[in-house]
Scaffold this active site. Structure first.
Site, PDB file in Angstrom:
ATOM      1  N   ASP A 218       0.870  -1.173   0.000  1.00  0.00           N
ATOM      2  CA  ASP A 218       0.000   0.000   0.000  1.00  0.00           C
ATOM      3  C   ASP A 218       0.915   1.234   0.000  1.00  0.00           C
ATOM      4  O   ASP A 218       2.093   1.126   0.353  1.00  0.00           O
ATOM      5  CB  ASP A 218      -0.867  -0.031   1.273  1.00  0.00           C
TER       6      ASP A 218
ATOM      7  N   ASP B 268      -0.255   5.164   0.734  1.00  0.00           N
ATOM      8  CA  ASP B 268      -0.529   6.212   1.726  1.00  0.00           C
ATOM      9  C   ASP B 268      -0.608   5.624   3.132  1.00  0.00           C
ATOM     10  O   ASP B 268      -1.421   4.736   3.401  1.00  0.00           O
ATOM     11  CB  ASP B 268      -1.822   6.944   1.370  1.00  0.00           C
TER      12      ASP B 268
HETATM   13  C1  XBP Z   1      -5.333   6.273   0.635  1.00  0.00           C
HETATM   14  C2  XBP Z   1      -6.339   7.169   0.051  1.00  0.00           C
HETATM   15  C3  XBP Z   1      -5.973   8.222  -0.927  1.00  0.00           C
HETATM   16  C4  XBP Z   1      -5.260   9.423  -0.357  1.00  0.00           C
HETATM   17  C5  XBP Z   1      -5.273  10.615  -1.277  1.00  0.00           C
HETATM   18  O1  XBP Z   1      -4.727   5.491  -0.365  1.00  0.00           O
HETATM   19  O2  XBP Z   1      -7.498   7.013   0.375  1.00  0.00           O
HETATM   20  O3  XBP Z   1      -7.161   8.653  -1.512  1.00  0.00           O
HETATM   21  O4  XBP Z   1      -5.916   9.836   0.822  1.00  0.00           O
HETATM   22  O5  XBP Z   1      -5.023  10.306  -2.587  1.00  0.00           O
HETATM   23  P1  XBP Z   1      -3.863   4.132  -0.019  1.00  0.00           P
HETATM   24  P2  XBP Z   1      -5.961  10.889  -3.768  1.00  0.00           P
HETATM   25  O6  XBP Z   1      -4.636   3.024  -0.653  1.00  0.00           O
HETATM   26  O7  XBP Z   1      -2.529   4.333  -0.696  1.00  0.00           O
HETATM   27  O8  XBP Z   1      -3.739   4.002   1.460  1.00  0.00           O
HETATM   28  O9  XBP Z   1      -6.264  12.315  -3.463  1.00  0.00           O
HETATM   29  O10 XBP Z   1      -5.082  10.706  -4.985  1.00  0.00           O
HETATM   30  O11 XBP Z   1      -7.191  10.025  -3.798  1.00  0.00           O
HETATM   31 MG    MG Z   2      -2.988   3.287   3.284  1.00  0.00          MG
END
Ligand code: XBP
Ligand code: MG
Length: 281
Positions: free
Chosen positions: A14, A16
């Protein structure tokens, strides 16, 4: 003749919250700059942003938040147009923050990635965020040739349904020609863990800042981060005074606990049950 035990075939990262504290130090800060640039008084502080993370996707999160703001445009079309404009600006500011060095990788991430490469373990990216945001982050930390580190990169624009839907994981393992059980996912959040589990991909969770106390279901192991052997459930061997990190051998040991036996072990040991106060809940 004895057959050798199955080996872990791929590690799916993953982005973020798992690779870096991008939500707290990146997306949230960039959203606030975008609000300001658009002349809006809205701000998301740490307390506001954690609970908003139950909405996956930055644009979707913003739309969700706008729906309860009296000063947001009344019509859905106008709200959507404003949200798209803010979100686009947010991504520009996010890339600037990354390039300015405001978002380091979490401790232990680089060491584990290097170990995977040394041991020829396939890696993949499975994220809700956009390819542009992944590119910004990984170019800074892994270099311009970061794409060569990963056999598959599945991003928000590649799926119809974002996490906790399993689609991102199903696409990744299909692209690799693996069954879900042959891979292991690393996530930071309840929704991420749910996405992997629903796809049948065994998952471990290195909690990120907003999910330090969140209830996490369905993970093989849950802990505070890859840099820290203390605090993981199931427990890891910790040598007194040793700053050892979580390594590939640990991941393989957890992966061998799959699927349901491991789940009940974590649940029985109380991991994730200690608090249902998680800010993302
Ligand atoms: C987490 C998310 C993302 C980010 C922002 O992604 O929900 O939407 O908050 O990115 P991950 P965007 O699966 O990597 O944990 O503004 O591009 O949506
Ligand atoms: Mg995440």
């Amino acid at each position: 003749m004895m057959s050798s035990p199955p080996r872990l075939a791929a590690l799916l990262w993953d982005v973020d919250g798992t690779l870096a504290e991008t939500e707290r130090d990146g997306h949230r800060v960039a959203f606030n700059r975008a609000f300001e640039a658009c002349g809006l008084p809205w701000r998301w502080d740490d307390r506001d942003y954690g609970p908003l993370l139950h909405v996956s996707g930055g644009l979707e999160r913003l739309m969700h938040d706008m729906a309860s703001r009296a000063d947001a445009p009344a019509s859905v079309e106008e709200r959507a147009a404003l949200a798209r404009a803010i979100h686009a600006r947010k991504n520009t500011y996010y890339a600037e923050l990354v390039r300015d060095g405001a978002i380091p990788l979490r401790h232990g991430v680089m060491a584990l990635m290097r170990e995977c490469r040394e041991r020829d373990l396939i890696m993949g990216i499975t994220t809700t965020t956009s390819r542009a945001n992944v590119d910004a982050l990984l170019t800074v930390h892994l270099g311009a040739r970061w794409r060569a580190w990963f056999a598959v990169v599945v991003c928000g624009e590649d799926v119809q349904r974002k996490k906790p839907d399993p689609e991102v994981y199903l696409r990744a393992v299909a692209a690799l020609g693996l069954s879900p059980q042959q891979a292991l996912a690393i996530e930071d959040s309840p929704d991420g863990a749910a996405a992997a589990s629903a796809a049948g991909v065994p998952v471990i969770v290195a909690r990120s800042a907003y999910f330090a106390g969140a209830q996490i279901d369905g993970a093989l192991a849950v802990g505070p981060g890859l840099h820290e052997r203390r605090g993981w459930q199931p427990t890891l061997r910790v040598q007194h005074d040793s700053p050892e990190m979580v390594g590939l051998e640990d991941l393989e040991a957890w992966w061998r606990l799959k699927p349901s036996a491991a789940r009940s072990r974590v649940e029985a040991s109380g991991a994730g049950k200690d608090s249902a106060r998680g800010q993302g809940d």
